[in-house]
Design an enzyme around this catalytic site. Sequence first.
Site, PDB file in Angstrom:
ATOM      1  N   TYR A   1       0.837  -1.205   0.000  1.00  0.00           N
ATOM      2  CA  TYR A   1       0.000   0.000   0.000  1.00  0.00           C
ATOM      3  C   TYR A   1       0.873   1.256   0.000  1.00  0.00           C
ATOM      4  CZ  TYR A   1      -4.388   2.532   0.799  1.00  0.00           C
ATOM      5  OH  TYR A   1      -5.495   3.344   0.674  1.00  0.00           O
TER       6      TYR A   1
ATOM      7  N   LYS B   1      -3.577   8.315   3.471  1.00  0.00           N
ATOM      8  CA  LYS B   1      -4.911   8.033   4.021  1.00  0.00           C
ATOM      9  C   LYS B   1      -4.955   8.311   5.528  1.00  0.00           C
ATOM     10  CE  LYS B   1      -7.174   6.496   0.361  1.00  0.00           C
ATOM     11  NZ  LYS B   1      -8.369   7.167  -0.195  1.00  0.00           N
TER      12      LYS B   1
END
Length: 265
Positions: free
Chosen positions: A166, A173
Amino acid sequence: MNSKHEAAAGNNQALAGKKALVVGIANESSIAWGCAQAFKELGAEVAVTFLNEKARPHVEPLARAIEAPLFLPLDVTQPGQLEAVFEQIEARWGKLDIVLHSIAFAPKEDLQGGLLSCSAEGFGKAMDVSCHSFIRMAKLAAPLMTDGGTLFAMSYHGANKVVPNYNVMGPVKAALEASCRYLAFELGHQGIRVHAISPGPLKTRAASGIKDFEALLHETEQRAPLGELVDILDVGYACAYMATRYARHISGNTVYIDGGANIMA
């Protein structure tokens, strides 16, 4: 609508009279599309944006399907486009009740190369599109939310725990979720609620850039207490509920919609 959602359908019009803006539909697999459908089903009018002329043919039939009264171009990296969207919403509706932000981007080489290899330019681009654009939307939306409202931003579990591959999107995020909390604080006195929504992994176009994504899907399905992956309508119905008066005292949370996978070690 597939069979697992049939029970949710019906005459529930808990969002009747509400005006919603949904940003981030790329195609029929988009999380934003599931949310747009759910808002419409519960009675809201839904305005839809599309990224550019290349994306338009994929999004326009979906906008027609939910009878979107506004179908507007929006690339948050282009000066003036975001302001133009809100000007048209004000001219058409004069108010706004719901904004759903479901856009994220990082250059492929920065996303797939690991955090240490991410360039300053790539990090800044990811932060601007994926996080700061939500803050800009909130600033423009708040004056139109004269009766209060709800703002949604799409996050992922990788904001709070390390998810291999990720990479840069994890810190980005995390910043988005923190921004939701601070916006919930700043806008609460206006009756505006802010939520970070954290769905389980879904086969969306955005997810296609993540290395070994199929393995992540399989691992999540095996780990989730409910034993299955979520779909875009699962996310949509949860957001629709959060936008109703039934959730009027819920704000500032990160809401997981992942079959419980996030609670597992």
